[in-house]
Write a protein that holds these residues in place. Structure first.
Motif, short mmCIF file in Angstrom:
data_model
loop_
_atom_site.label_atom_id
_atom_site.label_comp_id
_atom_site.label_asym_id
_atom_site.label_seq_id
_atom_site.Cartn_x
_atom_site.Cartn_y
_atom_site.Cartn_z
N GLU A 1 -13.92 2.21 -1.10
CA GLU A 1 -13.24 3.23 -0.29
C GLU A 1 -12.25 4.02 -1.13
O GLU A 1 -11.58 3.47 -2.00
CB GLU A 1 -12.49 2.48 0.83
N ARG A 2 -12.18 5.29 -0.87
CA ARG A 2 -11.17 6.14 -1.52
C ARG A 2 -9.81 5.87 -0.87
O ARG A 2 -9.72 5.58 0.31
CB ARG A 2 -11.52 7.62 -1.38
N TRP A 3 -8.77 6.02 -1.68
CA TRP A 3 -7.42 5.84 -1.18
C TRP A 3 -7.13 6.74 0.01
O TRP A 3 -6.52 6.33 0.99
CB TRP A 3 -6.41 6.09 -2.30
N SER A 4 -7.60 7.98 -0.04
CA SER A 4 -7.34 8.93 1.05
C SER A 4 -7.95 8.45 2.37
O SER A 4 -7.39 8.70 3.44
CB SER A 4 -7.85 10.32 0.70
N ALA A 5 -9.07 7.75 2.31
CA ALA A 5 -9.69 7.22 3.53
C ALA A 5 -8.81 6.13 4.14
O ALA A 5 -8.61 6.08 5.36
CB ALA A 5 -11.08 6.70 3.24
N LEU A 6 -8.28 5.24 3.29
CA LEU A 6 -7.36 4.21 3.76
C LEU A 6 -6.12 4.86 4.37
O LEU A 6 -5.69 4.52 5.47
CB LEU A 6 -6.95 3.28 2.62
N GLN A 7 -5.56 5.82 3.67
CA GLN A 7 -4.34 6.47 4.16
C GLN A 7 -4.61 7.20 5.48
O GLN A 7 -3.78 7.16 6.39
CB GLN A 7 -3.79 7.43 3.12
N GLY B 1 -2.44 -3.04 0.57
CA GLY B 1 -2.87 -1.64 0.49
C GLY B 1 -2.51 -0.86 1.73
O GLY B 1 -2.06 0.29 1.66
N ALA B 2 -2.69 -1.46 2.90
CA ALA B 2 -2.37 -0.77 4.16
C ALA B 2 -0.87 -0.54 4.29
O ALA B 2 -0.45 0.51 4.80
CB ALA B 2 -2.91 -1.57 5.35
N ILE B 3 -0.07 -1.49 3.81
CA ILE B 3 1.39 -1.29 3.84
C ILE B 3 1.75 -0.12 2.93
O ILE B 3 2.55 0.75 3.29
CB ILE B 3 2.14 -2.57 3.43
N ARG B 4 1.15 -0.08 1.75
CA ARG B 4 1.43 1.03 0.83
C ARG B 4 1.00 2.37 1.44
O ARG B 4 1.70 3.38 1.32
CB ARG B 4 0.75 0.79 -0.50
N ALA B 5 -0.14 2.38 2.11
CA ALA B 5 -0.60 3.61 2.77
C ALA B 5 0.37 4.02 3.88
O ALA B 5 0.66 5.21 4.04
CB ALA B 5 -2.01 3.41 3.34
N ALA B 6 0.90 3.06 4.62
CA ALA B 6 1.87 3.37 5.68
C ALA B 6 3.15 3.94 5.08
O ALA B 6 3.72 4.90 5.60
CB ALA B 6 2.16 2.12 6.50
N LEU B 7 3.61 3.35 3.97
CA LEU B 7 4.82 3.87 3.32
C LEU B 7 4.60 5.28 2.78
O LEU B 7 5.50 6.12 2.83
CB LEU B 7 5.27 2.92 2.20
N ALA B 8 3.41 5.54 2.28
CA ALA B 8 3.10 6.90 1.81
C ALA B 8 3.14 7.88 2.99
O ALA B 8 3.71 8.97 2.88
CB ALA B 8 1.73 6.93 1.13
N GLU B 9 2.56 7.48 4.11
CA GLU B 9 2.53 8.34 5.29
C GLU B 9 3.92 8.54 5.90
O GLU B 9 4.31 9.65 6.21
CB GLU B 9 1.58 7.73 6.34
N LEU B 10 4.65 7.45 6.05
CA LEU B 10 5.94 7.52 6.75
C LEU B 10 7.09 8.05 5.89
O LEU B 10 7.96 8.75 6.38
CB LEU B 10 6.32 6.13 7.27
N CYS B 11 7.06 7.69 4.60
CA CYS B 11 8.19 8.04 3.72
C CYS B 11 7.87 9.14 2.72
O CYS B 11 8.76 9.58 1.99
CB CYS B 11 8.67 6.79 2.97
N GLY B 12 6.60 9.53 2.66
CA GLY B 12 6.22 10.60 1.74
C GLY B 12 6.07 10.16 0.29
O GLY B 12 6.03 11.01 -0.60
N PHE B 13 5.95 8.86 0.04
CA PHE B 13 5.77 8.40 -1.33
C PHE B 13 4.40 8.83 -1.85
O PHE B 13 3.42 8.80 -1.12
CB PHE B 13 5.85 6.87 -1.42
N ASP B 14 4.37 9.22 -3.12
CA ASP B 14 3.07 9.57 -3.69
C ASP B 14 2.38 8.31 -4.20
O ASP B 14 2.95 7.22 -4.17
CB ASP B 14 3.21 10.65 -4.77
N ARG B 15 1.15 8.47 -4.67
CA ARG B 15 0.36 7.31 -5.07
C ARG B 15 0.99 6.52 -6.21
O ARG B 15 0.84 5.31 -6.29
CB ARG B 15 -1.05 7.74 -5.43
N ARG B 16 1.70 7.16 -7.09
CA ARG B 16 2.36 6.43 -8.18
C ARG B 16 3.56 5.64 -7.66
O ARG B 16 3.80 4.53 -8.07
CB ARG B 16 2.80 7.37 -9.28
N GLN B 17 4.32 6.22 -6.75
CA GLN B 17 5.52 5.57 -6.23
C GLN B 17 5.20 4.32 -5.40
O GLN B 17 5.95 3.36 -5.44
CB GLN B 17 6.33 6.55 -5.38
N ILE B 18 4.10 4.32 -4.68
CA ILE B 18 3.81 3.17 -3.83
C ILE B 18 3.49 1.91 -4.62
O ILE B 18 3.65 0.81 -4.11
CB ILE B 18 2.67 3.46 -2.83
N TRP B 19 3.07 2.06 -5.87
CA TRP B 19 2.81 0.87 -6.69
C TRP B 19 4.09 0.29 -7.26
O TRP B 19 4.08 -0.77 -7.87
CB TRP B 19 1.81 1.20 -7.80
#
Length: 189
Positions: A114-120, A142-160
């Motif tokens: 799955e692509r990251w964008s599909a998870l997000q 991964g789902a928590i990281r996707a939620a943080l990206a969605e809710l807080c605006g973190f980019d893919r590098r920041q979520i790691w």
């Protein structure tokens, strides 16, 4: 409207830890479940949601049962599908391929995965449908990281940058839409 709490918990340690477990439905160990129950002590929730995978569902059931809160199962909270990497230890994957995935999981998804964008996107849909009440979601890293990206605006590098070990709990205070504001108020790992 006043703020509400959203708690994102990673499931307890699975029987086979240290592997990329996406769609693999390995259960959590008894110790892993107990760690989640202990971590959830002291948080008040009206709703509990969980991924449909047993390692998350079992932890959620053990947290909700004594509280009299039934668990709502939602497959959108599943882990990223790691395709042919599913079940493998990271050391078993070609280092350059794994590095490319971590650098840009959308441009370099796991083979047949799955692509990251599909998870997000699926996590964003699950978040959009949540009522504004105190909720615990027992899910995957991964789902928590996707939620943080969605809710807080973190980019893919920041979520790691977040370490999310098994039974980790991220606590968020959310002021609902139309102009949703989110504040991270705790990270217990």
């Amino acid at each position: 409207m006043s703020a509400y709490m959203l708690y994102l918990m990673r499931h307890g340690a699975p029987a086979v830890a240290g592997r990329l477990l996406g769609r693999t439905d390995d259960p959590a160990t008894e110790a892993g479940i107990a760690a989640c129950v202990a971590r959830a002590k002291g948080i008040a929730v009206e709703r509990i949601r969980a991924s449909d995978l047993i390692r998350a569902r079992a932890c959620a059931d053990e947290i909700g049962g004594p509280r009299g809160v039934s668990v709502e199962v939602d497959p959108r909270w599943r882990e990223l599908d790691f395709g042919t990497w599913d079940g493998l230890a990271p050391a078993a994957i070609e280092p350059a391929e794994l590095a490319a995935f971590y650098d840009d999981p959308d441009a370099s998804p796991p083979p047949d995965g799955e692509r990251w964008s599909a998870l997000q996107d699926r996590v964003a849909r699950a978040l959009a449908e949540m009522p504004p009440v105190s909720t615990l979601v027992v899910t995957h890293g991964g789902a928590i990281r996707a939620a943080l990206a969605e809710l807080c605006g973190f980019d893919r590098r920041q979520i790691w940058a977040f370490d999310l070990p098994y039974a980790a709990l991220v606590s968020l205070r959310i002021w609902p839409r139309p102009s949703r504001t989110v504040q991270i108020v705790g990270l217990a790992a």
